[in-house]
Design an enzyme around this catalytic site. Structure first.
Site, short mmCIF file in Angstrom:
data_model
loop_
_atom_site.label_atom_id
_atom_site.label_comp_id
_atom_site.label_asym_id
_atom_site.label_seq_id
_atom_site.Cartn_x
_atom_site.Cartn_y
_atom_site.Cartn_z
N HIS A 1 -7.18 2.89 4.06
CA HIS A 1 -6.93 3.64 5.30
C HIS A 1 -8.23 3.89 6.10
CE1 HIS A 1 -2.95 4.64 3.65
NE2 HIS A 1 -2.63 5.09 4.84
N CYS B 1 -11.04 3.14 0.41
CA CYS B 1 -9.60 3.38 0.62
C CYS B 1 -9.22 2.55 1.83
CB CYS B 1 -9.33 4.86 0.88
SG CYS B 1 -7.64 5.21 1.46
N ASP C 1 0.88 -1.18 0.00
CA ASP C 1 0.00 0.00 0.00
C ASP C 1 0.92 1.22 0.00
OD1 ASP C 1 -2.31 1.66 0.33
OD2 ASP C 1 -2.06 1.67 2.50
N SER C 2 0.32 2.39 -0.20
CA SER C 2 1.09 3.62 -0.09
C SER C 2 1.62 3.82 1.33
CB SER C 2 0.20 4.82 -0.43
OG SER C 2 -0.89 4.85 0.45
N CYS D 1 -4.48 -1.52 -1.80
CA CYS D 1 -4.65 -0.09 -2.04
C CYS D 1 -5.60 0.11 -3.22
CB CYS D 1 -3.28 0.51 -2.36
SG CYS D 1 -3.33 2.26 -2.76
N ASN D 2 -6.70 0.76 -2.96
CA ASN D 2 -7.68 1.01 -4.03
C ASN D 2 -7.11 1.94 -5.10
OD1 ASN D 2 -10.58 0.05 -2.86
ND2 ASN D 2 -9.23 0.72 -1.23
N THR D 3 -6.29 2.89 -4.65
CA THR D 3 -5.75 3.88 -5.59
C THR D 3 -4.77 3.23 -6.56
OG1 THR D 3 -5.94 5.49 -3.80
CG2 THR D 3 -4.66 6.14 -5.72
N TYR E 1 -0.74 8.31 -2.24
CA TYR E 1 -0.90 7.97 -3.66
C TYR E 1 -2.09 8.73 -4.27
CZ TYR E 1 2.17 3.75 -3.86
OH TYR E 1 3.21 2.86 -3.90
N GLY E 2 -3.05 9.06 -3.42
CA GLY E 2 -4.33 9.58 -3.91
C GLY E 2 -4.25 10.88 -4.68
N1 DGL Z 1 -4.74 3.36 1.07
C1 DGL Z 1 -4.84 3.80 -0.27
C2 DGL Z 1 -6.14 3.36 -0.92
O1 DGL Z 1 -6.67 2.33 -0.56
C3 DGL Z 1 -4.41 5.16 -0.68
C4 DGL Z 1 -4.12 6.23 0.30
C5 DGL Z 1 -3.25 7.29 -0.33
O2 DGL Z 1 -2.05 7.06 -0.34
O3 DGL Z 1 -3.77 8.28 -0.83
O4 DGL Z 1 -6.63 4.01 -1.81
#
Ligand code: DGL
Length: 265
Positions: A185, A183, A10-11, A73-75, A42-43
């Site tokens: 997080h 996300c 993940d990020s 990580c969804n992003t 990452y977003g």
């Molecule tokens: N945890 C990440 C996600 O699921 C991205 C968070 C980020 O780095 O912006 O999208």
């Protein structure tokens, strides 16, 4: 160096919410968790950056011996899942917002999705809506800064509270009855999100679905086994800072006290 078994990345430390479900489902497997903290969030990064970074990380994890990858990580999934899959020859499990189950659960016909700006603006997210949510109204709420604030200031911080006030109120005002946490997080702040919504609104995160999917894929590929429940943590950022954040997020759990290594893919 021990082989990593299943590599999860993940990020940052949002993917720990997924890792918890993975280890619950597959307690005998070894996991290597990589937090790309140097590039959090990452977003807000360009798609092209996320594609290059995702492929680089995936190749490096496989070179380290990973038998399967989980993009927690969804992003990164929204921006780079196809490229990552094409770049490595091990199974890749990716994660995306639970739009399909949210739409299926909704009674009001109105669902919310909270995710990063990059996820919400991605063609992959649009396809998800077209394929699984055309019969409901979707309020897609981008939450810039939220993942970073959770990690930097903590889930219970004033900074997170201010952002949640701003991002959750449009969902409450729209009368959604299900909110997909898009996300990895955001499960860290699920209780604080629920507090800002009317009672009875359901929150969905996809950690357990990912864990079942990983088990199916490993079983089908005869890749289960060979581990002993070990966990290694690594970051491209500052190991001591990441270790302190893991301890804060994971509290008293045994794994919270593991060392964190610096690793540059
Ligand atoms: N945890 C990440 C996600 O699921 C991205 C968070 C980020 O780095 O912006 O999208």
């Amino acid at each position: 160096m021990k082989r990593p078994g299943i590599a999860v990345f993940d990020s940052g430390l949002g993917g720990l919410t997924v890792l918890r479900a993975l280890r619950g489902q597959l307690p005998k497997e070894d996991f290597f968790y990589f937090a790309d903290t140097r590039f959090l969030p990452y977003g807000d990064r360009p798609e092209v950056f996320l594609k290059e970074r995702g492929v680089l990380i995936a190749r490096a994890l496989v070179a380290r011996g990973a038998k399967a990858l989980v993009i927690a990580c969804n992003t990164a999934t929204a921006a780079a899942a196809e490229e990552i899959r094409a770049a490595v020859d091990v199974p890749v499990v990716a994660m995306e917002p639970g739009v399909k189950p949210a739409a299926a659960l909704s009674q009001s016909g109105r669902i919310g999705v909270m995710a990063t700006t990059r996820t919400v603006s991605s063609p992959r997210f649009q396809r998800l809506l077209d394929n699984h949510a055309s019969h409901v109204e979707v309020i897609a709420q981008a939450c810039p800064g939220l993942a970073e604030a959770i990690e930097t200031h903590g889930p219970e911080s004033a900074e997170v509270a201010t952002l949640l006030d701003c991002f959750v109120s449009p969902l409450a005002a729209a009368g959604v009855d299900v909110v997909a946490l898009g996300c990895s997080h955001y499960p860290w702040v699920a209780a604080a999100i629920a507090q800002r919504l009317p009672p009875g609104v359901q929150l969905l995160d996809t950690g357990e679905a990912i864990a079942r999917q990983l088990e199916r894929i490993l079983t089908a590929g005869h890749l289960l086994g060979g581990g002993s429940g070990q966990l290694q943590l690594a970051t491209s950022g500052a190991p001591l800072t990441v270790k302190a954040t893991v301890e804060r997020l994971w509290g008293q759990q045994g794994s919270a006290h593991l060392p964190v290594e610096h690793w540059e893919p």
